[in-house]
Design a protein around this motif. Sequence first.
Motif, PDB file in Angstrom:
ATOM      1  N   MET B   1       0.846  -1.201   0.000  1.00  0.00           N
ATOM      2  CA  MET B   1       0.000   0.000   0.000  1.00  0.00           C
ATOM      3  C   MET B   1       0.878   1.247   0.000  1.00  0.00           C
ATOM      4  O   MET B   1       1.872   1.309   0.717  1.00  0.00           O
ATOM      5  CB  MET B   1      -0.900  -0.012   1.246  1.00  0.00           C
ATOM      6  N   GLU B   4       0.758   6.826   2.817  1.00  0.00           N
ATOM      7  CA  GLU B   4      -0.009   8.073   2.851  1.00  0.00           C
ATOM      8  C   GLU B   4       0.312   8.779   4.155  1.00  0.00           C
ATOM      9  O   GLU B   4       0.663   8.151   5.136  1.00  0.00           O
ATOM     10  CB  GLU B   4      -1.509   7.774   2.782  1.00  0.00           C
ATOM     11  N   GLU B   5       0.129  10.056   4.128  1.00  0.00           N
ATOM     12  CA  GLU B   5       0.402  10.831   5.326  1.00  0.00           C
ATOM     13  C   GLU B   5      -0.575  10.466   6.442  1.00  0.00           C
ATOM     14  O   GLU B   5      -1.754  10.249   6.178  1.00  0.00           O
ATOM     15  CB  GLU B   5       0.210  12.308   4.988  1.00  0.00           C
ATOM     16  N   VAL B   6      -0.093  10.424   7.664  1.00  0.00           N
ATOM     17  CA  VAL B   6      -1.016  10.192   8.783  1.00  0.00           C
ATOM     18  C   VAL B   6      -1.783  11.485   9.064  1.00  0.00           C
ATOM     19  O   VAL B   6      -1.301  12.577   8.793  1.00  0.00           O
ATOM     20  CB  VAL B   6      -0.301   9.719  10.067  1.00  0.00           C
ATOM     21  N   LEU B   7      -2.975  11.320   9.567  1.00  0.00           N
ATOM     22  CA  LEU B   7      -3.814  12.484   9.868  1.00  0.00           C
ATOM     23  C   LEU B   7      -3.434  13.073  11.227  1.00  0.00           C
ATOM     24  O   LEU B   7      -3.061  12.345  12.137  1.00  0.00           O
ATOM     25  CB  LEU B   7      -5.281  12.085   9.872  1.00  0.00           C
ATOM     26  N   ARG B   8      -3.564  14.373  11.315  1.00  0.00           N
ATOM     27  CA  ARG B   8      -3.350  15.060  12.585  1.00  0.00           C
ATOM     28  C   ARG B   8      -4.532  15.970  12.845  1.00  0.00           C
ATOM     29  O   ARG B   8      -5.138  16.486  11.906  1.00  0.00           O
ATOM     30  CB  ARG B   8      -2.103  15.960  12.525  1.00  0.00           C
ATOM     31  N   ALA B   9      -4.841  16.170  14.100  1.00  0.00           N
ATOM     32  CA  ALA B   9      -5.908  17.103  14.452  1.00  0.00           C
ATOM     33  C   ALA B   9      -5.547  17.822  15.741  1.00  0.00           C
ATOM     34  O   ALA B   9      -4.860  17.263  16.594  1.00  0.00           O
ATOM     35  CB  ALA B   9      -7.222  16.343  14.633  1.00  0.00           C
ATOM     36  N   GLU B  10      -6.005  19.041  15.851  1.00  0.00           N
ATOM     37  CA  GLU B  10      -5.756  19.797  17.080  1.00  0.00           C
ATOM     38  C   GLU B  10      -6.833  19.439  18.100  1.00  0.00           C
ATOM     39  O   GLU B  10      -8.027  19.481  17.786  1.00  0.00           O
ATOM     40  CB  GLU B  10      -5.797  21.293  16.773  1.00  0.00           C
ATOM     41  N   HIS B  11      -6.400  19.051  19.270  1.00  0.00           N
ATOM     42  CA  HIS B  11      -7.336  18.712  20.346  1.00  0.00           C
ATOM     43  C   HIS B  11      -7.127  19.662  21.519  1.00  0.00           C
ATOM     44  O   HIS B  11      -6.028  20.152  21.737  1.00  0.00           O
ATOM     45  CB  HIS B  11      -7.103  17.279  20.826  1.00  0.00           C
ATOM     46  N   VAL B  12      -8.186  19.876  22.270  1.00  0.00           N
ATOM     47  CA  VAL B  12      -8.078  20.635  23.519  1.00  0.00           C
ATOM     48  C   VAL B  12      -8.721  19.817  24.627  1.00  0.00           C
ATOM     49  O   VAL B  12      -9.852  19.359  24.492  1.00  0.00           O
ATOM     50  CB  VAL B  12      -8.785  22.006  23.426  1.00  0.00           C
ATOM     51  N   LEU B  13      -7.957  19.605  25.677  1.00  0.00           N
ATOM     52  CA  LEU B  13      -8.468  18.913  26.856  1.00  0.00           C
ATOM     53  C   LEU B  13      -8.620  19.975  27.931  1.00  0.00           C
ATOM     54  O   LEU B  13      -7.654  20.629  28.284  1.00  0.00           O
ATOM     55  CB  LEU B  13      -7.465  17.848  27.285  1.00  0.00           C
ATOM     56  N   GLU B  14      -9.828  20.150  28.434  1.00  0.00           N
ATOM     57  CA  GLU B  14     -10.079  21.286  29.312  1.00  0.00           C
ATOM     58  C   GLU B  14     -10.964  20.877  30.490  1.00  0.00           C
ATOM     59  O   GLU B  14     -11.978  20.207  30.307  1.00  0.00           O
ATOM     60  CB  GLU B  14     -10.778  22.371  28.484  1.00  0.00           C
ATOM     61  N   TYR B  89      -1.978  29.572  27.150  1.00  0.00           N
ATOM     62  CA  TYR B  89      -2.968  29.798  28.204  1.00  0.00           C
ATOM     63  C   TYR B  89      -2.398  30.569  29.396  1.00  0.00           C
ATOM     64  O   TYR B  89      -3.101  30.820  30.356  1.00  0.00           O
ATOM     65  CB  TYR B  89      -3.532  28.464  28.689  1.00  0.00           C
TER      66      TYR B  89
END
Lengths: 167, 152
Positions: B1, B4-14, B89
Amino acid sequence: MSEAQSTEKKPVTYINTPVAVKYDYTAGKATSDFMRAVAQGKILGNRCPQCNRVYVPNFLVCVQCAVPMGEPFEVPDSGIVLTFCIVNIKFYDQVLEVPYVSAYVLLDGTDLPLMHLVQECNVNDVRMGMRVKAVWKEELSPSLESIRYFKPTGEPDAALETFKEYL
Amino acid sequence: MAAEEVLRAEHVLEFPYKRSVGPILGRFFTELRDNQRIVGIRTKRGQVIVPPAEVDPETLEDLSADAIVPVANAGVVKSWTWLSDPRPYSAYKKPHAWALIQLDGADTSLLHAVVVESEAKMTTGMRVKAVWKDERQGHITDIAHFAPEAAK
Protein backbone atom coordinates in the motif's frame (compact mmCIF):
# COMPACT_ATOMS: atom_id res chain seq x y z
CA MET A 1 -23.97 48.00 55.63
CA SER A 2 -25.85 47.59 52.37
CA GLU A 3 -26.61 44.12 51.07
CA ALA A 4 -24.29 44.54 48.10
CA GLN A 5 -21.40 45.37 50.42
CA SER A 6 -22.09 42.44 52.73
CA THR A 7 -22.08 40.08 49.71
CA GLU A 8 -18.79 41.48 48.55
CA LYS A 9 -17.20 40.91 51.93
CA LYS A 10 -18.11 37.23 52.15
CA PRO A 11 -15.02 35.13 52.85
CA VAL A 12 -13.55 33.29 49.87
CA THR A 13 -14.58 29.64 49.95
CA TYR A 14 -13.85 28.58 46.37
CA ILE A 15 -11.33 29.44 43.69
CA ASN A 16 -11.60 28.68 40.00
CA THR A 17 -8.60 26.76 38.73
CA PRO A 18 -9.31 25.79 35.12
CA VAL A 19 -6.73 23.74 33.26
CA ALA A 20 -6.46 23.34 29.51
CA VAL A 21 -4.07 21.42 27.32
CA LYS A 22 -3.93 22.12 23.60
CA TYR A 23 -2.19 19.43 21.61
CA ASP A 24 -1.84 17.87 18.18
CA TYR A 25 -3.27 14.38 17.96
CA THR A 26 -1.48 12.13 15.47
CA ALA A 27 -3.84 9.42 14.33
CA GLY A 28 -1.29 6.84 13.16
CA LYS A 29 -1.72 4.61 10.12
CA ALA A 30 -4.72 2.50 11.17
CA THR A 31 -6.84 5.38 12.40
CA SER A 32 -5.80 7.57 9.46
CA ASP A 33 -7.06 4.86 7.06
CA PHE A 34 -10.26 4.60 9.08
CA MET A 35 -10.85 8.36 9.10
CA ARG A 36 -10.19 8.68 5.36
CA ALA A 37 -12.82 6.00 4.77
CA VAL A 38 -15.28 7.79 7.06
CA ALA A 39 -14.77 10.91 4.94
CA GLN A 40 -16.11 8.78 2.06
CA GLY A 41 -19.08 7.50 4.05
CA LYS A 42 -17.56 4.11 4.82
CA ILE A 43 -16.77 2.37 8.10
CA LEU A 44 -13.66 0.18 8.10
CA GLY A 45 -12.90 -2.88 10.17
CA ASN A 46 -10.40 -5.71 9.88
CA ARG A 47 -10.05 -9.29 11.02
CA CYS A 48 -7.50 -10.98 13.22
CA PRO A 49 -6.14 -14.01 11.34
CA GLN A 50 -5.75 -15.88 14.64
CA CYS A 51 -8.92 -15.27 16.69
CA ASN A 52 -11.11 -14.21 13.73
CA ARG A 53 -12.48 -11.18 15.60
CA VAL A 54 -13.40 -8.18 13.46
CA TYR A 55 -12.37 -4.88 15.01
CA VAL A 56 -13.99 -1.52 14.29
CA PRO A 57 -12.15 0.80 13.82
CA ASN A 58 -9.48 -1.25 12.08
CA PHE A 59 -6.41 -1.98 14.22
CA LEU A 60 -2.79 -2.62 13.22
CA VAL A 61 -2.34 -5.44 15.74
CA CYS A 62 -4.85 -7.69 17.50
CA VAL A 63 -4.98 -6.62 21.14
CA GLN A 64 -5.79 -10.19 22.21
CA CYS A 65 -3.40 -12.19 20.03
CA ALA A 66 -0.66 -9.59 19.37
CA VAL A 67 -0.49 -10.58 15.68
CA PRO A 68 -0.82 -8.21 12.71
CA MET A 69 -4.44 -7.69 11.63
CA GLY A 70 -5.70 -8.37 8.10
CA GLU A 71 -6.38 -5.74 5.43
CA PRO A 72 -9.19 -3.30 6.30
CA PHE A 73 -12.58 -3.76 4.60
CA GLU A 74 -15.87 -1.91 4.68
CA VAL A 75 -18.36 -3.09 7.30
CA PRO A 76 -22.12 -2.36 7.36
CA ASP A 77 -23.30 0.88 8.97
CA SER A 78 -26.12 -0.98 10.71
CA GLY A 79 -26.10 -3.12 13.82
CA ILE A 80 -27.54 -3.39 17.30
CA VAL A 81 -27.45 -1.42 20.53
CA LEU A 82 -25.26 -3.56 22.78
CA THR A 83 -25.52 -1.40 25.90
CA PHE A 84 -26.44 2.22 26.41
CA CYS A 85 -26.69 5.02 28.91
CA ILE A 86 -29.24 7.82 29.16
CA VAL A 87 -27.36 11.01 29.96
CA ASN A 88 -29.45 13.17 32.28
CA ILE A 89 -26.73 15.31 33.81
CA LYS A 90 -25.63 18.61 32.34
CA PHE A 91 -21.93 19.30 32.23
CA TYR A 92 -19.57 22.00 31.04
CA ASP A 93 -19.32 22.42 27.27
CA GLN A 94 -22.07 19.85 26.65
CA VAL A 95 -23.11 19.89 23.00
CA LEU A 96 -26.43 18.06 23.28
CA GLU A 97 -29.60 18.75 25.21
CA VAL A 98 -30.24 16.24 28.01
CA PRO A 99 -31.60 13.62 28.11
CA TYR A 100 -29.80 11.85 25.29
CA VAL A 101 -28.58 8.31 24.68
CA SER A 102 -24.95 7.29 24.36
CA ALA A 103 -24.69 3.69 23.20
CA TYR A 104 -22.29 0.91 22.31
CA VAL A 105 -23.32 -0.02 18.78
CA LEU A 106 -22.18 -3.45 17.54
CA LEU A 107 -22.15 -3.25 13.76
CA ASP A 108 -23.24 -6.33 11.84
CA GLY A 109 -20.42 -8.83 11.34
CA THR A 110 -18.07 -7.13 13.80
CA ASP A 111 -16.89 -8.01 17.30
CA LEU A 112 -16.04 -4.64 18.84
CA PRO A 113 -18.73 -2.03 19.53
CA LEU A 114 -18.45 1.60 18.51
CA MET A 115 -19.61 4.29 20.91
CA HIS A 116 -22.12 6.68 19.39
CA LEU A 117 -25.46 8.44 19.87
CA VAL A 118 -28.90 6.93 19.34
CA GLN A 119 -31.54 9.43 18.28
CA GLU A 120 -34.86 9.76 16.42
CA CYS A 121 -36.61 7.93 19.22
CA ASN A 122 -37.65 8.55 22.79
CA VAL A 123 -34.74 7.85 25.14
CA ASN A 124 -37.01 5.52 27.12
CA ASP A 125 -37.57 3.35 24.02
CA VAL A 126 -33.89 2.47 23.53
CA ARG A 127 -33.27 -1.22 24.28
CA MET A 128 -30.36 -3.64 24.33
CA GLY A 129 -30.56 -5.59 21.06
CA MET A 130 -32.44 -2.80 19.22
CA ARG A 131 -31.57 -2.60 15.50
CA VAL A 132 -30.03 0.73 14.45
CA LYS A 133 -28.48 2.31 11.36
CA ALA A 134 -26.09 5.23 10.92
CA VAL A 135 -27.43 8.61 9.81
CA TRP A 136 -24.64 10.40 7.97
CA LYS A 137 -24.05 14.11 7.58
CA GLU A 138 -24.28 15.53 4.08
CA GLU A 139 -20.81 17.00 4.37
CA LEU A 140 -18.41 14.24 5.30
CA SER A 141 -15.08 14.79 7.04
CA PRO A 142 -12.39 12.54 8.54
CA SER A 143 -14.17 12.45 11.90
CA LEU A 144 -16.72 10.16 13.56
CA GLU A 145 -18.89 13.26 13.69
CA SER A 146 -19.58 12.48 10.03
CA ILE A 147 -22.10 10.08 11.51
CA ARG A 148 -24.73 12.30 13.13
CA TYR A 149 -26.15 9.44 15.17
CA PHE A 150 -27.68 5.99 14.83
CA LYS A 151 -31.46 5.66 14.46
CA PRO A 152 -33.77 2.71 15.05
CA THR A 153 -34.61 0.76 11.89
CA GLY A 154 -37.84 -0.78 13.24
CA GLU A 155 -36.61 -4.31 12.54
CA PRO A 156 -37.17 -6.92 15.29
CA ASP A 157 -34.66 -6.78 18.17
CA ALA A 158 -31.75 -9.21 18.26
CA ALA A 159 -32.18 -11.98 20.83
CA LEU A 160 -29.97 -11.70 23.91
CA GLU A 161 -28.26 -15.05 23.11
CA THR A 162 -26.91 -13.57 19.86
CA PHE A 163 -24.94 -10.79 21.62
CA LYS A 164 -24.49 -11.73 25.26
CA GLU A 165 -20.89 -12.85 24.67
CA TYR A 166 -20.06 -9.17 24.00
CA LEU A 167 -21.47 -7.90 27.30
CA MET B 1 0.00 0.00 0.00
CA ALA B 2 1.33 3.44 -0.89
CA ALA B 3 2.54 5.39 2.10
CA GLU B 4 -0.01 8.07 2.85
CA GLU B 5 0.40 10.83 5.33
CA VAL B 6 -1.02 10.19 8.78
CA LEU B 7 -3.81 12.48 9.87
CA ARG B 8 -3.35 15.06 12.58
CA ALA B 9 -5.91 17.10 14.45
CA GLU B 10 -5.76 19.80 17.08
CA HIS B 11 -7.34 18.71 20.35
CA VAL B 12 -8.08 20.64 23.52
CA LEU B 13 -8.47 18.91 26.86
CA GLU B 14 -10.08 21.29 29.31
CA PHE B 15 -11.36 21.01 32.88
CA PRO B 16 -13.15 23.95 34.54
CA TYR B 17 -12.16 23.02 38.08
CA LYS B 18 -13.62 24.90 41.02
CA ARG B 19 -11.72 24.16 44.18
CA SER B 20 -12.95 24.43 47.78
CA VAL B 21 -10.21 26.23 49.73
CA GLY B 22 -11.18 25.61 53.37
CA PRO B 23 -10.90 28.08 56.27
CA ILE B 24 -7.14 28.66 56.19
CA LEU B 25 -6.48 29.25 52.49
CA GLY B 26 -9.91 30.90 52.33
CA ARG B 27 -8.58 33.51 54.72
CA PHE B 28 -5.42 33.91 52.57
CA PHE B 29 -7.50 34.63 49.45
CA THR B 30 -9.94 36.87 51.35
CA GLU B 31 -7.03 38.97 52.68
CA LEU B 32 -5.59 39.32 49.17
CA ARG B 33 -8.92 40.53 47.84
CA ASP B 34 -10.11 42.80 50.65
CA ASN B 35 -6.92 44.12 52.25
CA GLN B 36 -4.12 43.66 49.72
CA ARG B 37 -2.41 41.79 52.52
CA ILE B 38 -0.47 38.54 52.35
CA VAL B 39 -0.86 36.23 55.33
CA GLY B 40 0.93 33.14 56.57
CA ILE B 41 0.42 30.84 59.54
CA ARG B 42 2.64 30.44 62.61
CA THR B 43 3.41 26.92 63.73
CA LYS B 44 4.04 25.98 67.37
CA ARG B 45 7.72 25.79 66.43
CA GLY B 46 7.47 29.49 65.59
CA GLN B 47 7.91 29.08 61.83
CA VAL B 48 5.72 31.23 59.54
CA ILE B 49 4.45 29.31 56.49
CA VAL B 50 3.27 31.31 53.44
CA PRO B 51 0.75 30.60 51.95
CA PRO B 52 -0.79 29.31 55.20
CA ALA B 53 -1.14 25.53 55.50
CA GLU B 54 -3.69 23.56 57.50
CA VAL B 55 -1.00 21.27 58.88
CA ASP B 56 2.63 21.84 59.87
CA PRO B 57 4.41 19.82 57.17
CA GLU B 58 7.17 18.75 59.58
CA THR B 59 5.32 17.89 62.81
CA LEU B 60 1.88 17.20 61.20
CA GLU B 61 0.38 19.41 63.94
CA ASP B 62 -3.05 20.82 62.99
CA LEU B 63 -2.97 24.58 62.56
CA SER B 64 -5.94 26.82 63.31
CA ALA B 65 -7.03 30.08 61.69
CA ASP B 66 -6.14 31.80 64.98
CA ALA B 67 -2.47 31.29 64.12
CA ILE B 68 -2.72 33.32 60.88
CA VAL B 69 -0.31 36.26 60.82
CA PRO B 70 0.36 38.97 58.22
CA VAL B 71 3.69 39.10 56.43
CA ALA B 72 5.18 41.84 54.26
CA ASN B 73 4.22 42.43 50.63
CA ALA B 74 7.91 42.43 49.75
CA GLY B 75 10.75 39.99 50.11
CA VAL B 76 13.74 38.23 48.59
CA VAL B 77 14.01 36.03 45.49
CA LYS B 78 15.43 32.74 46.75
CA SER B 79 15.51 31.04 43.36
CA TRP B 80 14.01 31.59 39.92
CA THR B 81 13.70 30.34 36.38
CA TRP B 82 13.27 32.41 33.24
CA LEU B 83 10.30 31.68 31.00
CA SER B 84 11.20 33.04 27.57
CA ASP B 85 8.14 31.66 25.79
CA PRO B 86 4.91 31.68 27.85
CA ARG B 87 2.37 29.06 26.77
CA PRO B 88 -0.85 30.18 25.04
CA TYR B 89 -2.97 29.80 28.20
CA SER B 90 -0.53 31.62 30.48
CA ALA B 91 -1.75 34.79 32.19
CA TYR B 92 1.58 36.32 31.15
CA LYS B 93 2.02 37.19 27.51
CA LYS B 94 5.63 38.32 27.75
CA PRO B 95 8.79 36.62 28.99
CA HIS B 96 9.08 36.71 32.79
CA ALA B 97 10.50 34.76 35.72
CA TRP B 98 8.83 32.26 37.99
CA ALA B 99 10.41 32.77 41.38
CA LEU B 100 10.35 31.45 44.92
CA ILE B 101 9.97 34.59 47.01
CA GLN B 102 10.55 34.65 50.76
CA LEU B 103 8.46 37.54 52.03
CA ASP B 104 9.72 39.53 55.02
CA GLY B 105 8.42 37.80 58.14
CA ALA B 106 8.02 34.43 56.40
CA ASP B 107 10.16 31.32 56.76
CA THR B 108 9.02 29.68 53.52
CA SER B 109 8.86 30.88 49.93
CA LEU B 110 5.86 31.70 47.76
CA LEU B 111 5.85 30.87 44.05
CA HIS B 112 4.89 33.79 41.85
CA ALA B 113 5.84 35.62 38.67
CA VAL B 114 8.50 38.32 38.67
CA VAL B 115 8.16 40.74 35.75
CA VAL B 116 11.35 42.50 34.64
CA GLU B 117 12.59 43.67 31.24
CA SER B 118 14.94 40.77 30.66
CA GLU B 119 16.57 37.76 32.22
CA ALA B 120 19.68 39.89 32.85
CA LYS B 121 17.69 41.88 35.42
CA MET B 122 17.05 38.76 37.54
CA THR B 123 19.34 37.81 40.42
CA THR B 124 18.97 35.44 43.32
CA GLY B 125 18.74 37.59 46.44
CA MET B 126 17.12 40.56 44.66
CA ARG B 127 14.30 42.31 46.53
CA VAL B 128 10.84 42.33 44.97
CA LYS B 129 7.44 43.64 45.97
CA ALA B 130 3.88 42.64 45.11
CA VAL B 131 2.06 44.55 42.36
CA TRP B 132 -1.69 44.34 42.96
CA LYS B 133 -4.53 44.20 40.50
CA ASP B 134 -7.15 46.92 40.80
CA GLU B 135 -9.98 44.41 40.47
CA ARG B 136 -9.41 41.56 42.87
CA GLN B 137 -11.52 38.42 43.11
CA GLY B 138 -9.92 36.37 45.87
CA HIS B 139 -7.33 34.47 43.85
CA ILE B 140 -3.54 34.25 43.77
CA THR B 141 -3.73 36.31 40.56
CA ASP B 142 -4.96 39.25 42.69
CA ILE B 143 -1.22 39.79 42.91
CA ALA B 144 -0.57 40.67 39.27
CA HIS B 145 3.11 39.85 39.69
CA PHE B 146 6.17 40.87 41.71
CA ALA B 147 8.46 43.66 40.55
CA PRO B 148 11.89 44.85 41.72
CA GLU B 149 11.62 46.99 44.82
CA ALA B 150 12.55 50.61 44.06
CA ALA B 151 16.21 51.26 44.76
CA LYS B 152 16.74 53.20 47.97
